[in-house]
Design a protein around this motif. Structure first.
Motif, PDB file in Angstrom:
ATOM      1  N   ALA A  34       1.030  -1.199   0.011  1.00  0.00           N
ATOM      2  CA  ALA A  34      -0.142  -0.028   0.042  1.00  0.00           C
ATOM      3  C   ALA A  34       0.899   1.208   0.284  1.00  0.00           C
ATOM      4  CB  ALA A  34      -0.911   0.099   1.309  1.00  0.00           C
ATOM      5  N   THR A  35       2.175   1.280   0.730  1.00  0.00           N
ATOM      6  CA  THR A  35       2.686   2.572   0.986  1.00  0.00           C
ATOM      7  C   THR A  35       3.950   2.758  -0.012  1.00  0.00           C
ATOM      8  OG1 THR A  35       3.890   1.350   2.509  1.00  0.00           O
ATOM      9  CG2 THR A  35       2.066   2.490   3.420  1.00  0.00           C
ATOM     10  N   GLU A  36       3.943   1.598  -1.095  1.00  0.00           N
ATOM     11  CA  GLU A  36       5.310   1.870  -1.838  1.00  0.00           C
ATOM     12  C   GLU A  36       5.263   3.077  -2.524  1.00  0.00           C
ATOM     13  OE1 GLU A  36       5.981  -0.768  -5.048  1.00  0.00           O
ATOM     14  OE2 GLU A  36       4.390  -1.967  -4.409  1.00  0.00           O
ATOM     15  N   LEU A 231       6.120 -13.279  11.074  1.00  0.00           N
ATOM     16  CA  LEU A 231       6.591 -12.638  10.109  1.00  0.00           C
ATOM     17  C   LEU A 231       6.994 -11.062  10.567  1.00  0.00           C
ATOM     18  CD1 LEU A 231       7.211 -11.754   7.067  1.00  0.00           C
ATOM     19  CD2 LEU A 231       5.053 -11.043   6.876  1.00  0.00           C
ATOM     20  N   GLN A 232       8.175 -10.541  10.302  1.00  0.00           N
ATOM     21  CA  GLN A 232       8.566  -9.274  10.960  1.00  0.00           C
ATOM     22  C   GLN A 232       8.586  -8.474   9.736  1.00  0.00           C
ATOM     23  OE1 GLN A 232      11.361  -9.141  14.605  1.00  0.00           O
ATOM     24  NE2 GLN A 232      12.076 -11.011  13.645  1.00  0.00           N
ATOM     25  N   PHE A 233       7.870  -7.356   9.958  1.00  0.00           N
ATOM     26  CA  PHE A 233       7.783  -6.337   8.572  1.00  0.00           C
ATOM     27  C   PHE A 233       8.305  -4.963   9.254  1.00  0.00           C
ATOM     28  CE2 PHE A 233       5.411  -3.412   6.278  1.00  0.00           C
ATOM     29  CZ  PHE A 233       5.676  -3.484   5.145  1.00  0.00           C
ATOM     30  N   GLN A 234       8.979  -4.089   8.423  1.00  0.00           N
ATOM     31  CA  GLN A 234       9.766  -2.860   8.737  1.00  0.00           C
ATOM     32  C   GLN A 234       9.729  -2.142   7.326  1.00  0.00           C
ATOM     33  OE1 GLN A 234      13.393  -3.212  10.766  1.00  0.00           O
ATOM     34  NE2 GLN A 234      13.549  -0.840  10.839  1.00  0.00           N
ATOM     35  N   SER A 235       9.049  -0.932   7.669  1.00  0.00           N
ATOM     36  CA  SER A 235       9.145  -0.108   6.691  1.00  0.00           C
ATOM     37  C   SER A 235       9.618   1.111   6.766  1.00  0.00           C
ATOM     38  CB  SER A 235       7.524  -0.011   6.087  1.00  0.00           C
ATOM     39  OG  SER A 235       6.864   0.794   7.286  1.00  0.00           O
ATOM     40  N   ASP A 236      10.508   2.064   6.068  1.00  0.00           N
ATOM     41  CA  ASP A 236      10.768   3.221   6.087  1.00  0.00           C
ATOM     42  C   ASP A 236      10.264   4.069   4.775  1.00  0.00           C
ATOM     43  OD1 ASP A 236      12.105   5.597   6.071  1.00  0.00           O
ATOM     44  OD2 ASP A 236      14.134   4.731   6.079  1.00  0.00           O
ATOM     45  N   LEU A 237       9.400   5.021   5.308  1.00  0.00           N
ATOM     46  CA  LEU A 237       8.427   5.690   4.460  1.00  0.00           C
ATOM     47  C   LEU A 237       8.940   7.212   4.377  1.00  0.00           C
ATOM     48  CD1 LEU A 237       5.292   4.227   5.654  1.00  0.00           C
ATOM     49  CD2 LEU A 237       6.615   3.249   3.921  1.00  0.00           C
ATOM     50  N   SER A 242       9.772   3.801  -1.180  1.00  0.00           N
ATOM     51  CA  SER A 242       9.726   3.453   0.239  1.00  0.00           C
ATOM     52  C   SER A 242      10.492   2.310   0.120  1.00  0.00           C
ATOM     53  CB  SER A 242       8.162   2.999   0.617  1.00  0.00           C
ATOM     54  OG  SER A 242       7.513   4.127   0.456  1.00  0.00           O
ATOM     55  N   SER A 243      11.048   1.945   1.327  1.00  0.00           N
ATOM     56  CA  SER A 243      12.046   0.799   1.570  1.00  0.00           C
ATOM     57  C   SER A 243      11.458  -0.273   2.745  1.00  0.00           C
ATOM     58  CB  SER A 243      13.156   0.958   2.081  1.00  0.00           C
ATOM     59  OG  SER A 243      13.331   1.734   3.166  1.00  0.00           O
ATOM     60  N   TYR A 244      11.570  -1.678   2.450  1.00  0.00           N
ATOM     61  CA  TYR A 244      10.834  -2.472   3.114  1.00  0.00           C
ATOM     62  C   TYR A 244      11.950  -3.646   3.605  1.00  0.00           C
ATOM     63  CZ  TYR A 244       6.726  -0.298   1.137  1.00  0.00           C
ATOM     64  OH  TYR A 244       5.987   0.822   0.933  1.00  0.00           O
ATOM     65  N   ARG A 245      11.693  -4.334   4.985  1.00  0.00           N
ATOM     66  CA  ARG A 245      12.388  -5.470   5.004  1.00  0.00           C
ATOM     67  C   ARG A 245      11.510  -6.686   5.640  1.00  0.00           C
ATOM     68  NH1 ARG A 245      17.864  -6.125   8.109  1.00  0.00           N
ATOM     69  NH2 ARG A 245      18.524  -5.664   6.222  1.00  0.00           N
ATOM     70  N   PHE A 246      11.601  -7.849   5.101  1.00  0.00           N
ATOM     71  CA  PHE A 246      11.029  -8.855   5.554  1.00  0.00           C
ATOM     72  C   PHE A 246      11.685 -10.011   6.299  1.00  0.00           C
ATOM     73  CE2 PHE A 246       8.893  -7.014   1.906  1.00  0.00           C
ATOM     74  CZ  PHE A 246       7.477  -7.172   2.106  1.00  0.00           C
ATOM     75  N   GLU A 247      11.308 -10.529   7.345  1.00  0.00           N
ATOM     76  CA  GLU A 247      12.149 -11.405   8.059  1.00  0.00           C
ATOM     77  C   GLU A 247      11.200 -12.367   8.447  1.00  0.00           C
ATOM     78  OE1 GLU A 247      15.900 -11.966  11.187  1.00  0.00           O
ATOM     79  OE2 GLU A 247      14.755  -9.804  10.754  1.00  0.00           O
ATOM     80  N   ALA A 248      11.422 -13.849   8.545  1.00  0.00           N
ATOM     81  CA  ALA A 248      10.532 -14.779   9.093  1.00  0.00           C
ATOM     82  C   ALA A 248      11.030 -16.015   9.884  1.00  0.00           C
ATOM     83  CB  ALA A 248       9.494 -15.425   7.861  1.00  0.00           C
TER      84      ALA A 248
END
Length: 299
Positions: A34-36, A231-237, A242-248
């Motif tokens: 949504a935020t990309e 699932l760990q989701f991190q966003s920098d908007l 925008s940038s994202y990180r996915f870690e599971a």
């Protein structure tokens, strides 16, 4: 015939000034995540400079269209012949891939929101969220399917989740709802809750203007029924794109001597703090999906 009622100001909203503050913001900067496309960055500026309320001191908001946008994720097992939107096979590839259609049979748990933006609240420009998925049956997981549910107002909405034969956008919208409303339901109703959730999603009309995103970890992760995926989701908007990180990670419950988890224990496991899961006395970390997947820009 509306030139006396409508004034057009050309330019990026973050670089123009308005002659007066406004009562409503109408926008469509919704990405596949949504935020990309910079939605939060633009709306944070609009809330601060354009809307009548003081966003530095209040979380109240004049009306906004859309009213709410969610990015949802669900662990999936995808077929070996899955292709991205360009027609390239991406089953064994690691990274993020746009896909045009999906099947509910891929889903291994109930979808969870990794972004939930209510535009009657102050928009944030960064976020960090952990969500938990209970695995319903023994499986091999490729990664996560990510898509968007958008609520235009109280009476209309659409989803970017789409099967190959989904129709175009229809005027059959649901009411706004919160997925967290059923947290206190009995565990005996888990199957019914899952069906109810699928029914809610089924009534959302689909659109072909967006793609879903497959976050593929490039290998098959084995999981068993009753285990938990975090699932760990991190966003920098703060910037565009925008940038994202996915870690599971995969977690398993502590079993009784007879090898069975009680329903009460399963409920306690799933409602453990996702951020402090490693320190939980009821769940044990089994293994990781591997290095985090970072996403910024074209993919």
């Amino acid at each position: 015939g509306l030139s006396d009622k409508i004034t057009l100001l050309r330019g990026f909203s973050t670089m123009v000034d308005l002659p007066q503050r406004v009562d409503c913001v109408v926008h469509e900067i919704i990405g596949n995540i949504a935020t990309e496309e910079g939605m939060n960055l633009v709306l944070a500026d609009a809330q601060k400079r354009f809307l009548r309320r003081n966003w530095e001191s209040s979380s109240d908001c004049p009306p906004s269209i859309p009213a709410r946008v969610q990015t949802l994720a669900v662990p999936v097992s995808v077929p070996k012949d899955i292709k991205d939107y360009k027609g390239s096979t991406c089953f064994k590839k690691r990274g993020c891939f746009k896909v045009l259609s999906a099947s509910r049979s891929w889903e291994l748990s109930k979808p969870q929101a990794i972004e939930d933006i209510h535009f009657n609240q102050k928009v944030q420009t960064s976020d960090k969220r952990s969500v938990l998925f209970e695995i319903k049956s023994d499986c091999e997981i490729n990664g996560f399917l990510v898509y968007v549910d958008a609520y235009v107002d109280q009476h209309s909405a659409f989803t970017t989740w789409r099967a190959g034969d989904e129709p175009e956008l229809k005027q059959t919208p649901p009411q706004l709802h919160d997925d967290d409303d059923d947290d206190d339901d009995d565990d005996d109703n888990d199957d019914d809750e899952s069906k109810d959730h699928q029914n809610k999603k089924a009534v959302l009309p689909a659109t072909r203007n967006w793609q879903m995103v497959l976050v593929n970890f490039g290998k098959l992760i084995k999981a068993k029924k009753g285990q938990t995926i975090r699932l760990q989701f991190q966003s920098d908007l703060h910037t565009y794109p925008s940038s994202y990180r996915f870690e599971a990670d995969v977690f398993g419950g502590v079993e009784r001597e007879d090898g069975q988890n009680t329903q009460q224990q399963k409920k306690k496991n799933l409602h453990s703090s996702a951020d402090n899961l490693e320190h939980s006395s009821t769940l044990q970390k089994l293994h990781s999906f591997g290095d985090p997947i970072d996403l910024r820009g074209a993919y």
